[in-house]
Design a protein around this motif. Structure first.
Motif, PDB file in Angstrom:
ATOM      1  N   GLU A  44      33.152 -40.895 -48.476  1.00 43.43           N
ATOM      2  CA  GLU A  44      31.825 -40.641 -47.908  1.00 43.43           C
ATOM      3  C   GLU A  44      31.117 -39.457 -48.557  1.00 43.43           C
ATOM      4  O   GLU A  44      29.908 -39.297 -48.405  1.00 43.43           O
ATOM      5  CB  GLU A  44      31.935 -40.405 -46.401  1.00 43.43           C
ATOM      6  CG  GLU A  44      32.381 -41.625 -45.634  1.00 43.43           C
ATOM      7  CD  GLU A  44      32.622 -41.332 -44.160  1.00 43.43           C
ATOM      8  OE1 GLU A  44      32.188 -40.257 -43.681  1.00 43.43           O
ATOM      9  OE2 GLU A  44      33.245 -42.175 -43.503  1.00 43.43           O
ATOM     10  N   ALA A  45      31.865 -38.614 -49.293  1.00 40.80           N
ATOM     11  CA  ALA A  45      31.278 -37.419 -49.908  1.00 40.80           C
ATOM     12  C   ALA A  45      31.114 -37.572 -51.420  1.00 40.80           C
ATOM     13  O   ALA A  45      30.670 -36.627 -52.080  1.00 40.80           O
ATOM     14  CB  ALA A  45      32.142 -36.204 -49.596  1.00 40.80           C
ATOM     15  N   ARG A  46      31.443 -38.714 -51.965  1.00 42.41           N
ATOM     16  CA  ARG A  46      31.361 -38.909 -53.414  1.00 42.41           C
ATOM     17  C   ARG A  46      29.910 -39.050 -53.872  1.00 42.41           C
ATOM     18  O   ARG A  46      29.044 -39.456 -53.131  1.00 42.41           O
ATOM     19  CB  ARG A  46      32.180 -40.136 -53.823  1.00 42.41           C
ATOM     20  CG  ARG A  46      33.658 -39.897 -53.632  1.00 42.41           C
ATOM     21  CD  ARG A  46      34.506 -41.046 -54.091  1.00 42.41           C
ATOM     22  NE  ARG A  46      35.902 -40.764 -53.721  1.00 42.41           N
ATOM     23  CZ  ARG A  46      36.801 -41.680 -53.499  1.00 42.41           C
ATOM     24  NH1 ARG A  46      36.502 -42.957 -53.628  1.00 42.41           N
ATOM     25  NH2 ARG A  46      38.020 -41.334 -53.156  1.00 42.41           N
ATOM     26  N   GLY A  47      29.699 -38.674 -55.129  1.00 43.91           N
ATOM     27  CA  GLY A  47      28.380 -38.811 -55.728  1.00 43.91           C
ATOM     28  C   GLY A  47      27.424 -37.673 -55.404  1.00 43.91           C
ATOM     29  O   GLY A  47      26.242 -37.758 -55.712  1.00 43.91           O
ATOM     30  N   ARG A  48      27.953 -36.600 -54.813  1.00 42.22           N
ATOM     31  CA  ARG A  48      27.105 -35.461 -54.430  1.00 42.22           C
ATOM     32  C   ARG A  48      27.514 -34.176 -55.141  1.00 42.22           C
ATOM     33  O   ARG A  48      27.100 -33.093 -54.748  1.00 42.22           O
ATOM     34  CB  ARG A  48      27.156 -35.251 -52.930  1.00 42.22           C
ATOM     35  CG  ARG A  48      26.560 -36.399 -52.150  1.00 42.22           C
ATOM     36  CD  ARG A  48      26.494 -36.054 -50.676  1.00 42.22           C
ATOM     37  NE  ARG A  48      27.303 -37.025 -49.953  1.00 42.22           N
ATOM     38  CZ  ARG A  48      27.759 -36.854 -48.734  1.00 42.22           C
ATOM     39  NH1 ARG A  48      27.518 -35.738 -48.093  1.00 42.22           N
ATOM     40  NH2 ARG A  48      28.472 -37.781 -48.157  1.00 42.22           N
ATOM     41  N   GLY A  49      28.377 -34.279 -56.149  1.00 42.17           N
ATOM     42  CA  GLY A  49      28.761 -33.101 -56.921  1.00 42.17           C
ATOM     43  C   GLY A  49      29.941 -32.327 -56.362  1.00 42.17           C
ATOM     44  O   GLY A  49      30.290 -31.270 -56.899  1.00 42.17           O
ATOM     45  N   LEU A  50      30.574 -32.838 -55.308  1.00 38.70           N
ATOM     46  CA  LEU A  50      31.687 -32.109 -54.717  1.00 38.70           C
ATOM     47  C   LEU A  50      32.876 -32.044 -55.669  1.00 38.70           C
ATOM     48  O   LEU A  50      33.518 -30.993 -55.798  1.00 38.70           O
ATOM     49  CB  LEU A  50      32.098 -32.743 -53.380  1.00 38.70           C
ATOM     50  CG  LEU A  50      33.222 -32.038 -52.631  1.00 38.70           C
ATOM     51  CD1 LEU A  50      32.891 -30.578 -52.373  1.00 38.70           C
ATOM     52  CD2 LEU A  50      33.517 -32.778 -51.326  1.00 38.70           C
ATOM     53  N   GLY A  51      33.180 -33.116 -56.361  1.00 40.02           N
ATOM     54  CA  GLY A  51      34.279 -33.101 -57.332  1.00 40.02           C
ATOM     55  C   GLY A  51      34.044 -32.057 -58.415  1.00 40.02           C
ATOM     56  O   GLY A  51      34.953 -31.317 -58.792  1.00 40.02           O
ATOM     57  N   ARG A  52      32.819 -31.959 -58.886  1.00 38.26           N
ATOM     58  CA  ARG A  52      32.463 -30.971 -59.918  1.00 38.26           C
ATOM     59  C   ARG A  52      32.631 -29.553 -59.375  1.00 38.26           C
ATOM     60  O   ARG A  52      33.113 -28.668 -60.062  1.00 38.26           O
ATOM     61  CB  ARG A  52      31.035 -31.210 -60.400  1.00 38.26           C
ATOM     62  CG  ARG A  52      30.634 -30.356 -61.591  1.00 38.26           C
ATOM     63  CD  ARG A  52      29.326 -30.800 -62.201  1.00 38.26           C
ATOM     64  NE  ARG A  52      29.287 -32.196 -62.598  1.00 38.26           N
ATOM     65  CZ  ARG A  52      29.823 -32.680 -63.720  1.00 38.26           C
ATOM     66  NH1 ARG A  52      30.444 -31.868 -64.553  1.00 38.26           N
ATOM     67  NH2 ARG A  52      29.741 -33.965 -64.005  1.00 38.26           N
ATOM     68  N   ARG A  53      32.234 -29.321 -58.120  1.00 40.17           N
ATOM     69  CA  ARG A  53      32.383 -27.990 -57.515  1.00 40.17           C
ATOM     70  C   ARG A  53      33.856 -27.641 -57.304  1.00 40.17           C
ATOM     71  O   ARG A  53      34.260 -26.489 -57.515  1.00 40.17           O
ATOM     72  CB  ARG A  53      31.590 -27.898 -56.217  1.00 40.17           C
ATOM     73  CG  ARG A  53      30.080 -27.888 -56.443  1.00 40.17           C
ATOM     74  CD  ARG A  53      29.281 -27.498 -55.214  1.00 40.17           C
ATOM     75  NE  ARG A  53      29.561 -28.272 -54.013  1.00 40.17           N
ATOM     76  CZ  ARG A  53      29.007 -29.439 -53.700  1.00 40.17           C
ATOM     77  NH1 ARG A  53      28.127 -29.995 -54.514  1.00 40.17           N
ATOM     78  NH2 ARG A  53      29.302 -30.046 -52.571  1.00 40.17           N
ATOM     79  N   LEU A  54      34.649 -28.604 -56.885  1.00 37.49           N
ATOM     80  CA  LEU A  54      36.087 -28.358 -56.729  1.00 37.49           C
ATOM     81  C   LEU A  54      36.714 -28.023 -58.076  1.00 37.49           C
ATOM     82  O   LEU A  54      37.508 -27.083 -58.189  1.00 37.49           O
ATOM     83  CB  LEU A  54      36.778 -29.578 -56.108  1.00 37.49           C
ATOM     84  CG  LEU A  54      36.558 -29.787 -54.619  1.00 37.49           C
ATOM     85  CD1 LEU A  54      36.876 -31.216 -54.226  1.00 37.49           C
ATOM     86  CD2 LEU A  54      37.396 -28.807 -53.822  1.00 37.49           C
ATOM     87  N   LEU A  55      36.348 -28.773 -59.108  1.00 34.49           N
ATOM     88  CA  LEU A  55      36.868 -28.525 -60.447  1.00 34.49           C
ATOM     89  C   LEU A  55      36.472 -27.133 -60.926  1.00 34.49           C
ATOM     90  O   LEU A  55      37.316 -26.377 -61.439  1.00 34.49           O
ATOM     91  CB  LEU A  55      36.332 -29.599 -61.401  1.00 34.49           C
ATOM     92  CG  LEU A  55      36.842 -29.597 -62.832  1.00 34.49           C
ATOM     93  CD1 LEU A  55      38.354 -29.754 -62.885  1.00 34.49           C
ATOM     94  CD2 LEU A  55      36.163 -30.732 -63.613  1.00 34.49           C
ATOM     95  N   ALA A  56      35.216 -26.762 -60.731  1.00 34.44           N
ATOM     96  CA  ALA A  56      34.742 -25.433 -61.145  1.00 34.44           C
ATOM     97  C   ALA A  56      35.461 -24.325 -60.374  1.00 34.44           C
ATOM     98  O   ALA A  56      35.779 -23.272 -60.938  1.00 34.44           O
ATOM     99  CB  ALA A  56      33.232 -25.329 -60.942  1.00 34.44           C
ATOM    100  N   THR A  57      35.746 -24.545 -59.101  1.00 31.42           N
ATOM    101  CA  THR A  57      36.476 -23.562 -58.294  1.00 31.42           C
ATOM    102  C   THR A  57      37.865 -23.331 -58.864  1.00 31.42           C
ATOM    103  O   THR A  57      38.300 -22.190 -59.024  1.00 31.42           O
ATOM    104  CB  THR A  57      36.565 -24.034 -56.831  1.00 31.42           C
ATOM    105  OG1 THR A  57      35.242 -24.080 -56.284  1.00 31.42           O
ATOM    106  CG2 THR A  57      37.431 -23.111 -55.998  1.00 31.42           C
ATOM    107  N   ALA A  58      38.564 -24.411 -59.182  1.00 28.53           N
ATOM    108  CA  ALA A  58      39.918 -24.288 -59.741  1.00 28.53           C
ATOM    109  C   ALA A  58      39.884 -23.608 -61.107  1.00 28.53           C
ATOM    110  O   ALA A  58      40.725 -22.751 -61.405  1.00 28.53           O
ATOM    111  CB  ALA A  58      40.575 -25.663 -59.838  1.00 28.53           C
ATOM    112  N   GLU A  59      38.910 -23.950 -61.930  1.00 27.84           N
ATOM    113  CA  GLU A  59      38.799 -23.337 -63.248  1.00 27.84           C
ATOM    114  C   GLU A  59      38.523 -21.836 -63.135  1.00 27.84           C
ATOM    115  O   GLU A  59      39.121 -21.030 -63.858  1.00 27.84           O
ATOM    116  CB  GLU A  59      37.705 -24.017 -64.069  1.00 27.84           C
ATOM    117  CG  GLU A  59      38.053 -25.435 -64.481  1.00 27.84           C
ATOM    118  CD  GLU A  59      36.894 -26.154 -65.158  1.00 27.84           C
ATOM    119  OE1 GLU A  59      35.816 -25.541 -65.378  1.00 27.84           O
ATOM    120  OE2 GLU A  59      37.061 -27.348 -65.481  1.00 27.84           O
ATOM    121  N   ALA A  60      37.620 -21.446 -62.249  1.00 32.00           N
ATOM    122  CA  ALA A  60      37.295 -20.024 -62.068  1.00 32.00           C
ATOM    123  C   ALA A  60      38.502 -19.260 -61.539  1.00 32.00           C
ATOM    124  O   ALA A  60      38.784 -18.140 -61.986  1.00 32.00           O
ATOM    125  CB  ALA A  60      36.107 -19.869 -61.123  1.00 32.00           C
ATOM    126  N   ALA A  61      39.219 -19.845 -60.605  1.00 32.58           N
ATOM    127  CA  ALA A  61      40.410 -19.186 -60.060  1.00 32.58           C
ATOM    128  C   ALA A  61      41.493 -19.057 -61.123  1.00 32.58           C
ATOM    129  O   ALA A  61      42.190 -18.036 -61.195  1.00 32.58           O
ATOM    130  CB  ALA A  61      40.940 -19.955 -58.858  1.00 32.58           C
TER     131      ALA A  61
END
Length: 175
Positions: free
Chosen positions: A96-113
């Motif tokens: 229900e949350a796909r297609g709104r950039g959440l995967g990209r934000r999760l990926l960016a969070t892991a990369e920054a950490a």
């Protein structure tokens, strides 16, 4: 995005299990066969708590109130010669949350950490041709190649897997 400690992981294990069962039973290849039961998924997540406590695994969740809509993890190797790298694992977004950039934000969070922890190299594997591949490619991940018949998809059919890596800015290791 919230990084979970051991206690928080155990508190959210049921929600994470729901996300995992929905992901697997919806056809995504994340290491499990369908049908994946809630009990199996719950036991798997609860089994990760010791790794989180020991610093071998970092888990983030994205929530909408009390509901987990997505997660991503970093697995850290324990060998002295590989402390500069980590594996990105279990990136999942609720249908229900796909297609709104959440995967990209999760990926960016892991990369920054990872960068903040002094990790300079990330790697992952994903089913070749999966919907995740465009996300990784557009986020600067480089494919190494594909391994035929590497893992079974949720239906039990052997599928190729593509291995990706991404170099991160080098910083001093902090973990």
């Amino acid at each position: 995005m919230n990084r979970l400690d051991e206690r928080q992981l155990l508190h959210r294990a049921a929600e994470l299990a729901e996300l995992l069962t929905g992901t697997v039973n919806g056809g995504a290849s994340v290491g499990f066969l369908a049908p994946l039961s809630r009990a199996e998924a719950l036991a798997w997540w609860e089994g990760r708590a010791a790794d989180v406590a020991a610093g071998r695994l970092a888990v983030w969740v994205a929530c909408d109130g009390e509901r987990v809509l997505g997660t991503v993890s970093l697995a850290f190797p324990d060998k002295p010669n590989s402390r500069h790298r980590a594996e990105l694992v279990k990136l999942m977004v609720h249908p229900e949350a796909r297609g709104r950039g959440l995967g990209r934000r999760l990926l960016a969070t892991a990369e920054a950490a990872a960068t903040a922890a002094g990790v300079s190299l990330l790697h992952l594997d994903t089913e070749t041709g999966s919907p995740a591949e465009p996300l990784y490619r557009s986020s600067g991940w480089s494919p190494i190649g594909a391994i035929p018949d590497y893992a079974a998809d949720p239906g039990g059919v052997l599928r190729p897997t593509t291995i990706y890596y991404k170099r991160l800015p080098a910083t001093a290791l902090t973990r």
